[in-house]
Design a protein around this motif. Structure first.
Motif, PDB file in Angstrom:
ATOM      1  N   HIS A 168      14.237  -1.408  -1.472  1.00 30.69           N
ATOM      2  CA  HIS A 168      14.168   0.006  -1.802  1.00 30.69           C
ATOM      3  C   HIS A 168      13.914   0.811  -0.532  1.00 30.69           C
ATOM      4  O   HIS A 168      13.147   0.385   0.328  1.00 30.69           O
ATOM      5  N   LEU A 169      14.504   1.980  -0.434  1.00 30.15           N
ATOM      6  CA  LEU A 169      14.200   2.892   0.656  1.00 30.15           C
ATOM      7  C   LEU A 169      13.206   3.923   0.130  1.00 30.15           C
ATOM      8  O   LEU A 169      13.579   4.814  -0.634  1.00 30.15           O
ATOM      9  N   PRO A 170      11.911   3.819   0.484  1.00 35.41           N
ATOM     10  CA  PRO A 170      10.935   4.781  -0.023  1.00 35.41           C
ATOM     11  C   PRO A 170      11.334   6.207   0.319  1.00 35.41           C
ATOM     12  O   PRO A 170      11.935   6.462   1.375  1.00 35.41           O
ATOM     13  N   ALA A 171      10.991   7.139  -0.560  1.00 30.84           N
ATOM     14  CA  ALA A 171      11.362   8.536  -0.343  1.00 30.84           C
ATOM     15  C   ALA A 171      10.832   9.051   0.989  1.00 30.84           C
ATOM     16  O   ALA A 171      11.541   9.750   1.721  1.00 30.84           O
ATOM     17  N   THR A 190      19.363  -4.672 -17.517  1.00 40.66           N
ATOM     18  CA  THR A 190      20.180  -3.831 -16.659  1.00 40.66           C
ATOM     19  C   THR A 190      19.556  -2.447 -16.551  1.00 40.66           C
ATOM     20  O   THR A 190      19.266  -1.804 -17.562  1.00 40.66           O
ATOM     21  N   VAL A 191      19.330  -2.046 -15.314  1.00 40.98           N
ATOM     22  CA  VAL A 191      18.708  -0.748 -15.047  1.00 40.98           C
ATOM     23  C   VAL A 191      19.677   0.071 -14.206  1.00 40.98           C
ATOM     24  O   VAL A 191      20.197  -0.403 -13.190  1.00 40.98           O
ATOM     25  N   SER A 192      19.935   1.292 -14.627  1.00 43.50           N
ATOM     26  CA  SER A 192      20.840   2.182 -13.896  1.00 43.50           C
ATOM     27  C   SER A 192      20.058   2.971 -12.854  1.00 43.50           C
ATOM     28  O   SER A 192      19.008   3.548 -13.159  1.00 43.50           O
ATOM     29  N   LEU A 193      20.557   2.973 -11.628  1.00 42.47           N
ATOM     30  CA  LEU A 193      19.930   3.753 -10.562  1.00 42.47           C
ATOM     31  C   LEU A 193      20.385   5.199 -10.656  1.00 42.47           C
ATOM     32  O   LEU A 193      21.558   5.478 -10.922  1.00 42.47           O
ATOM     33  N   ASN A 194      19.457   6.117 -10.440  1.00 44.05           N
ATOM     34  CA  ASN A 194      19.892   7.511 -10.341  1.00 44.05           C
ATOM     35  C   ASN A 194      20.234   7.810  -8.887  1.00 44.05           C
ATOM     36  O   ASN A 194      19.866   7.055  -7.984  1.00 44.05           O
ATOM     37  N   PRO A 195      20.943   8.895  -8.598  1.00 46.05           N
ATOM     38  CA  PRO A 195      21.410   9.156  -7.228  1.00 46.05           C
ATOM     39  C   PRO A 195      20.292   9.296  -6.207  1.00 46.05           C
ATOM     40  O   PRO A 195      20.529   9.161  -5.005  1.00 46.05           O
ATOM     41  N   ASN A 196      19.068   9.563  -6.663  1.00 45.25           N
ATOM     42  CA  ASN A 196      17.962   9.751  -5.731  1.00 45.25           C
ATOM     43  C   ASN A 196      17.179   8.474  -5.448  1.00 45.25           C
ATOM     44  O   ASN A 196      16.195   8.499  -4.710  1.00 45.25           O
ATOM     45  N   GLN A 197      17.609   7.356  -6.021  1.00 43.64           N
ATOM     46  CA  GLN A 197      16.992   6.067  -5.756  1.00 43.64           C
ATOM     47  C   GLN A 197      17.894   5.302  -4.786  1.00 43.64           C
ATOM     48  O   GLN A 197      18.954   4.826  -5.159  1.00 43.64           O
ATOM     49  N   ILE A 198      17.460   5.218  -3.540  1.00 44.20           N
ATOM     50  CA  ILE A 198      18.295   4.681  -2.475  1.00 44.20           C
ATOM     51  C   ILE A 198      17.906   3.244  -2.167  1.00 44.20           C
ATOM     52  O   ILE A 198      16.720   2.903  -2.113  1.00 44.20           O
ATOM     53  N   TRP A 221       9.665   6.015  -4.880  1.00 45.44           N
ATOM     54  CA  TRP A 221      10.995   5.633  -4.412  1.00 45.44           C
ATOM     55  C   TRP A 221      11.971   6.799  -4.524  1.00 45.44           C
ATOM     56  O   TRP A 221      12.773   7.059  -3.625  1.00 45.44           O
ATOM     57  N   ASP A 222      11.898   7.542  -5.606  1.00 45.96           N
ATOM     58  CA  ASP A 222      12.851   8.598  -5.913  1.00 45.96           C
ATOM     59  C   ASP A 222      12.698   9.765  -4.935  1.00 45.96           C
ATOM     60  O   ASP A 222      11.598  10.264  -4.716  1.00 45.96           O
ATOM     61  N   LEU A 223      13.810  10.227  -4.371  1.00 43.90           N
ATOM     62  CA  LEU A 223      13.768  11.331  -3.414  1.00 43.90           C
ATOM     63  C   LEU A 223      13.188  12.607  -4.008  1.00 43.90           C
ATOM     64  O   LEU A 223      12.620  13.434  -3.291  1.00 43.90           O
ATOM     65  N   ALA A 224      13.322  12.787  -5.324  1.00 43.09           N
ATOM     66  CA  ALA A 224      12.778  13.981  -5.963  1.00 43.09           C
ATOM     67  C   ALA A 224      11.264  14.055  -5.843  1.00 43.09           C
ATOM     68  O   ALA A 224      10.678  15.138  -5.940  1.00 43.09           O
ATOM     69  N   SER A 225      10.609  12.910  -5.610  1.00 43.93           N
ATOM     70  CA  SER A 225       9.151  12.899  -5.508  1.00 43.93           C
ATOM     71  C   SER A 225       8.655  13.654  -4.279  1.00 43.93           C
ATOM     72  O   SER A 225       7.498  14.072  -4.227  1.00 43.93           O
TER      73      SER A 225
END
Length: 308
Positions: free
Chosen positions: A215-218, A178-186, A134-138
């Motif tokens: 979720h928007l997959p990377a 509660t889970v915090s999204l990082n900026p790369n999880q769209i 999911w994470d764009l960094a991937s």
């Protein structure tokens, strides 16, 4: 898309042949088919003309040859799909080019990535990367750093900026925590209304059903980036990597049913002795991807009102 259509894929069970139970089949051959014939086939969706004519889809997708995703309209060949997935292998040649091999009856068939792309009528040049994350960094972690598929990828910042993503929430509740999204999880809700329609079309014919649709997959974010930036994208590379992943995942749906009909036609034309009557061709069970109509206020009756 109506929620009911996400159950279409289970209807493919109605036509998947039980090859392992054919009288007289050898136990060795039966073992090749058993893990495959118990899965679902993701056919892909025929796309209604009104859908791809709206929101610049036809123009933008054609620019990078993604029009193949709304021009696919094939029947399904279940036995051929089982034959293909029961033994498909993905390897590299001496120059690190991808090669896809499979056995159809007693014929061993090997195709280069370019040949595979040409047969399926999908682009086989351009940016190449595959990840299920999911994470764009991937994307950066997954790309090939040398060889013919080495790709200079956009950064997560580049993707977010070009897609004009707007963060709608920072925290989400998952299993009462509660889970915090990082900026790369769209999230898909962060896409514009037009882009949500592009996302749906690509997801339906490249990724398939199921998973976390919010979720928007990377990889899907990267494809949307290429659409907007008019960057060529190596769809054949993604298909082959996803086929390899599905083959190795016991519960995965078998993707690209309609596209594999093109491969079936090619194989039967090249090896006509294989066309021996065992390949039944059936109609699709998945409904077309179409624009959805909504009920309108009485004062708006008679006016077209479409939402996605």
């Amino acid at each position: 898309m109506p929620k009911a259509t996400t159950t279409d894929i289970s209807l493919t069970k109605s036509y998947i042949p039980k090859v392992s139970k054919i009288p007289g089949i050898s136990p060795t051959i039966a073992q090749f088919y058993k893990p495959i014939e118990n899965r679902n086939i993701h056919e892909g969706r025929v796309v209604d003309q009104a859908y791809y004519k709206s929101n610049n889809i036809e123009r933008l997708f054609t620019n990078i040859r993604f029009n193949c995703l709304f021009q696919i309209n094939k029947t399904i060949v279940p036995r051929f799909i089982l034959d293909f997935y029961s033994q498909v292998m993905v390897q590299t040649d001496e120059y690190d080019y991808l090669v896809i091999s499979f056995m159809i009856q007693h014929e061993f068939i090997t195709l280069t990535l370019a040949q595979f792309g040409q047969i399926l009528k999908i682009p086989y040049n351009g940016q190449a990367v595959f990840t299920n994350e999911w994470d764009l960094a991937s994307l950066e972690y997954s790309r090939e750093t040398e060889g013919p598929y080495c790709t200079d990828l956009p950064t997560p910042d580049d993707i977010r900026r070009l897609l004009e993503l707007e963060r709608v929430m920072v925290d989400r509740t998952i299993k009462s925590q509660t889970v915090s999204l990082n900026p790369n999880q769209i999230l898909t809700k962060e896409l514009s209304p037009d882009m949500k329609q592009w996302e749906e079309l690509i997801r339906e014919n490249v990724f398939g059903l199921g998973g976390h649709r919010e979720h928007l997959p990377a990889s899907l974010a990267h494809m949307l980036y290429c659409v907007v930036a008019e960057e060529q994208y190596n769809l054949a590379y993604f298909f082959v990597k996803r086929i390899q992943c599905a083959r190795a995942t016991p519960t995965a749906n078998l993707p690209y049913g309609m596209f594999l009909t093109r491969l079936y036609r090619h194989v039967m034309e090249t090896y006509p002795h294989l066309d021996n009557g065992i390949y039944d061709i059936v109609d699709r069970v998945m409904r077309p991807l179409a624009l959805k109509q909504t009920r309108q206020p009485r004062s708006d009756r008679g006016k077209a009102r479409i939402v996605v």
